[in-house]
Structures are given as structure tokens and as C-alpha cells.
Scaffold this active site. Structure first.
Site, PDB file in Angstrom:
ATOM      1  N   GLU A  66       0.782  -1.146   0.010  1.00  0.00           N
ATOM      2  CA  GLU A  66      -0.040   0.014  -0.043  1.00  0.00           C
ATOM      3  C   GLU A  66       1.034   1.361  -0.129  1.00  0.00           C
ATOM      4  O   GLU A  66       0.639   2.166   0.886  1.00  0.00           O
ATOM      5  CB  GLU A  66      -0.867  -0.088   1.301  1.00  0.00           C
ATOM      6  CG  GLU A  66      -2.048  -1.124   1.102  1.00  0.00           C
ATOM      7  CD  GLU A  66      -3.215  -1.248   1.989  1.00  0.00           C
ATOM      8  OE1 GLU A  66      -2.733  -0.791   3.436  1.00  0.00           O
ATOM      9  OE2 GLU A  66      -4.186  -1.566   1.972  1.00  0.00           O
ATOM     10  N   GLU A  91      -5.337  -8.247  -1.324  1.00  0.00           N
ATOM     11  CA  GLU A  91      -5.812  -8.008   0.073  1.00  0.00           C
ATOM     12  C   GLU A  91      -7.666  -8.093  -0.327  1.00  0.00           C
ATOM     13  O   GLU A  91      -8.104  -7.161  -0.994  1.00  0.00           O
ATOM     14  CB  GLU A  91      -5.669  -7.180   0.891  1.00  0.00           C
ATOM     15  CG  GLU A  91      -4.264  -7.247   1.691  1.00  0.00           C
ATOM     16  CD  GLU A  91      -3.963  -6.071   2.639  1.00  0.00           C
ATOM     17  OE1 GLU A  91      -4.671  -5.731   3.284  1.00  0.00           O
ATOM     18  OE2 GLU A  91      -2.667  -5.925   2.585  1.00  0.00           O
TER      19      GLU A  91
END
Ligand code: BG6
Length: 487
Positions: free
Chosen positions: A176, A384
């Protein structure tokens, strides 16, 4: 009938700081995650250093994978996983981040893990940095603001990529990475001690930053882009078959209304927060639209000559992103707000929410898969996804979690639709496949897994593993390659 390709990577994901534990064993140094105490839905996590023995630090024991990896990998094999996304804790390899030599015990630990995965034909997808910067690099160098971190990182990435050659083919450079575009990413991700202390995980918890502070964040991000690009190049020069990808946090939102101001806000925010980092990773240059954003916010990024060439030479091979929920964007301040760890904004009147207030939006995954594919035309993995929920372990050792099955089913169906749309989706690694501690709240109460770990927020528990109903369900889905009847 299935919409999924034959070799689809049905998987599961975790990260060292939330799963591994053994925080001061085997020569591992502390990371930025190791100084964060547990919080909950009302109480934000705190940065507490030195360690306070009266506090719970979730990363210290986490789910104890460090001591139970054989048992856990066996469960993953029983589940039928084809891919397991995990992270290496940099501080287990280089305890201070700037050490000359790697820690042999750390290298041996991950070698054992990868060999165990190979035994069961589970393909590892390894994140090199998942919110677990060696703390020394934060304290001594002010984290990623300092260009020296580029060399430290590349020395680390080169060490592990070469060490595990033949065992690991798929790598992700930064988890991220776009979290650094938000104030929250300052500590968690970039370890910038001079502007952030890691407390809190929502916009309301952060005071407004000065242009100098924001400039530090974006300079840190620039250094991460360079470290990523250099790693891609190094890996390809070493073995052109290695696949190095990026991981973008799903800062996924819609406009709240068709008002042109909301549309422009939506476009701007998607560009600045979702696609900016992916554009740099994939096109090897800063996108045009960031110029104006930097100017208007007085952001000055410290670059040196040659940086542009480094970025151009290090474009990634594949794209991954996390996807949990969506929010809405509007210029109107007088609206109900939604909750999340990265997705914020106005509430969507058409969506339901999880127990943590995150909006549930299966169709959004199809929308954003198409958006990513349209831009980059590279294979995609959803790295995810999942539902954080409260589970109950029954006396007979069963955990009934129909809500999780429902969430996964709906998202997998929409991934199938995206594949039919033409998106080259090659894998799905749902989050916290075996229960792990939450990142934003540090709770164990918030569980994502299909395997229950008997561990609790107060640090108690046997840490034994129990299969939830979702385990059997997901195993069957994998067995039938996501066929309609298995869902
Ligand atoms: C992602 C992070 O943003 O969200 C994970 O990469 C994190 O580390 C996941 O755990 C879910 O968020 P949370 O706060 O529920 O753990």
C-alpha cells in the site's frame, strides 16, 4: 462452469508484523510496528517507546506464526491454497536496517518457511516491506525522508531476492505504497519520526500538516519509488523470469452525487490517492496531474538528477491492490461519514456496513478491476480483501461465520464478472487467511480468517487453530476453481 482461468492463484495473505510474532527472537530488531499499543474501535493505538510492560503490543506475539509456521502451512495446504502472500520482516534480516551483514537466523527462518511452502506446491508472493520498517531507520534517519534508505532497502531486497532464488518468484516492493499520500502513512509506512508518531488511523485524528511536513511525506514516497524501481531492475538483471509487482491500497471511492463538483472531486481524489503511485510504478514517470496538486499544496519533493531514468528503468511486471470497501466523495460537508482505515468520505446510502463501519461493496471490486486493467494492461492480483468481523468459538471447536462466506462469495462472483469483462485477473489472496491482529485498531477481536486463532485482546489464549465454516466453503471453491455451483 467457471469464469476463472485454469491456473488461477487462489490464495490467502498475511503480513509479518500482524501475524508472525517472535518480535525479539532469532536476532530480529524492533520495527515501527513494535512500538504501537493495542487500541479498539473507540481508542486509537498509541506509540509507546520504551516498551511499557502494562501495555499490549499486538505485533510482539501476534498469531505466533514464528513458532507455528509448519502447522499453519499444513492448514494452508489442506485448504488447497495455490498462493500465499506473506511479508518478510526487514528487521529479521537486517535488525537495524543499516547493518553490513544479514542476520543468518533470520535468513534461515524464511528459508524454512519457503521450503515448507514448496513442499505443498504453494507459490509464495512476498511483500518486502509491509508497515514494518526497522525502527532504527526511523529513529536515526527519520525514515524514508532520508535518501540513504534507498541503498539500505536495495541491499536488503537484493539479499533476499538472491538468497531465495528458486524458492520465490513473485515479489511486491511496498505494501500500500499510496498510504504515504495520507498523513497516516507518515509513521506506519514511511517511519518519519519528525512529523508523525503513529497514533490514530483516521483523518480526524491528524492535525493539519504544514507544507514542509507534507513535502517530507512526498519526498519519502519519492525515495520509495526509487527503491522499488532499483529493486525491479536489480531483480530483472539477475533473472528475467522474476516477477516484481506493486501493491496499491484500495482508496476506492465514488462521487456521492452527479453534481459536476462531486465528479471533479472524485476524479481528482482517484488520481491523487489511488492511481498516482500505480502510474509511477507502471509508467516509470510522475503523471501530469500531480504537477498541479504539488503546486497548490506547496509540496516540494527533493529529487536529484538521474532519478527520472531510475524510475523509467524499473517498471513493475504486475499490479496488485487491496480492496475492502468504497466511500463517497462530495464537496458538501454536511453529510454522514463512513469509517475505514484508508477509505473515508461520505456514506453510500445503497451499501451496508461491517461491524467496524466499513461499507461492503462487492460490485465495486469489478468496477475498480476494470479501471486498473484499462490503465495498465498487466496481470492483476487482488492482494487483500475480506471482512473483519467478530467470531465466536463454540464449545465443540466450531466457528460459524456465514457473514464471511457471504462477503467472499459476493466478491468472488464479481471478480468472475471482471474476468468476463476481459480483465486479466490471475489471483486472489484474501486477507488474514489465518486470524491476525488488525492494523488500524491493533485488535484480535477483528478477525478476517477462515482459520480461527484462539488469542484475545488481553493477550490471553491458547493460540490453537480451529477451522471456521468458511474454511470448508473456501476449500470447495478452490477445488472447483470458483465454479458457480461451488460459490
Ligand atoms: C490493509 C493493510 O490496508 O488493510 C493491512 O495492508 C490491514 O495491513 C488491512 O490489516 C485490514 O485493515 P485492519 O485495520 O482491519 O487490519
Amino acid at each position: 462452469m467457471t469464469k476463472f482461468p485454469k491456473d488461477f492463484f487462489w490464495g490467502g495473505a498475511t503480513a509479518a508484523n500482524q501475524y508472525e510474532g517472535g518480535w525479539n527472537e532469532g536476532g530480529k530488531g524492533p520495527t515501527v510496528a513494535d512500538y504501537l499499543t493495542a487500541g479498539n474501535r473507540k481508542q486509537v493505538r498509541k506509540y509507546k517507546n520504551p516498551i511499557d510492560p502494562n501495555q499490549i503490543y499486538p505485533s510482539h506475539k501476534a498469531s505466533d506464526f514464528y513458532h507455528r509456521y509448519k502447522e499453519d502451512i499444513k492448514l494452508m495446504a489442506e485448504l488447497g491454497l495455490k498462493m500465499y502472500r506473506m511479508s518478510i520482516s526487514w528487521a529479521r534480516i537486517f535488525p537495524n536496517g543499516d547493518d553490513e551483514k544479514p542476520n543468518q537466523e533470520g535468513l534461515d527462518f524464511y528459508r524454512d518457511v519457503f521450503q515448507e511452502l514448496k513442499k505443498y506446491n504453494i507459490e509464495p508472493l512476498v511483500t518486502l516491506s509491509h508497515y514494518e520498517l526497522p525502527f532504527n531507520l526511523a529513529e536515526k534517519y527519520d525514515g524514508w525522508v532520508n535518501r540513504k534508505l534507498i541503498d539500505f532497502y536495495v541491499s536488503y531486497s537484493e539479499t533476499v531476492i538472491k538468497e531465495y532464488h528458486g524458492l520465490v518468484k513473485y515479489w511486491l516492493t511496498f505494501n500500500e505504497i499510496n498510504s504515504v499520500t495520507l498523513p497516516t502513512g507518515g509513521y506506519f509506512n514511511a517511519g518519519i519520526m519528525s512529523i508523525a508518531n503513529g497514533e490514530g488511523f483516521g483523518p480526524e485524528e491528524y492535525p493539519k500538516e504544514t507544507p514542509v511536513e507534507v513535502s517530507k511525506r512526498f519526498t519519502a514516497l519519492h525515495n520509495q519509488f526509487l527503491a522499488s524501481a532499483k529493486t525491479v531492475k536489480m531483480a530483472h538483471d539477475f533473472d528475467s523470469d522474476l516477477q516484481i509487482g506493486c501493491m496499491i491500497g484500495g482508496l476506492t471511492s465514488y462521487p456521492l452525487t452527479p453534481h459536476p463538483d462531486d465528479m471533479l472531486l472524485f476524479q481528482k481524489q482517484l488520481n491523487n490517492q489511488l492511481f498516482f503511485c500505480a502510474d509511477v510504478h507502471n509508467y516509470g514517470e510522475y503523471p501530469y496531474y500531480m504537477e498541479r496538486y504539488f503546486k497548490e499544496n506547496e509540496i516540494i519533493i527533493t529529487k536529484v538528477s538521474g532519478d527520472d531514468e531510475i524510475l523509467k528503468d524499473g517498471c513493475v511486471d504486475f499490479v496488485t491492490f487491496s480492496y475492502y470497501s468504497t466511500g463517497c466523495l462530495t464537496t458538501n460537508d454536511d453529510v454522514d461519514k463512513t469509517k475505514g482505515n484508508l477509505v473515508f468520505g461520505a456514506k453510500n446510502p445503497y451499501l451496508e456496513t461491517s461491524e467496524w463501519g466499513w461499507q461492503i461493496d462487492p460490485k465495486g471490486i469489478r468496477y475498480f478491476l476494470n479501471e486498473f486493467y484499462r490503465r495498465y494492461r498487466k496481470p492483476i492480483i487482488i492482494s487483500e480483501n475480506g471482512l473483519g468481523a467478530i467470531d465466536t468459538l463454540e464449545e465443540d471447536g466450531k466457528v460459524h461465520d456465514p457473514y464471511r462466506i457471504d462477503y467472499m462469495k459476493q466478491h468472488i462472483e464479481q471478480m468472475g464478472e471482471a474476468i468476463e469483462d476481459g480483465v486479466e485477473l490471475i489471483g486472489y489472496t484474501p486477507w488474514g487467511i489465518i486470524d491476525i491482529t488488525s492494523m488500524s485498531t491493533g485488535e484480535m477481536l477483528k478477525r478476517y480468517g477462515v482459520v480461527y486463532v484462539d488469542a484475545h485482546d488481553d493477550g490471553t489464549g491458547s493460540f490453537n487453530r480451529y477451522k471456521k465454516d468458511s474454511f470448508d466453503w473456501y476449500r470447495n471453491v478452490i477445488k472447483h476453481n470458483g465454479s458457480a455451483t461451488s460459490l
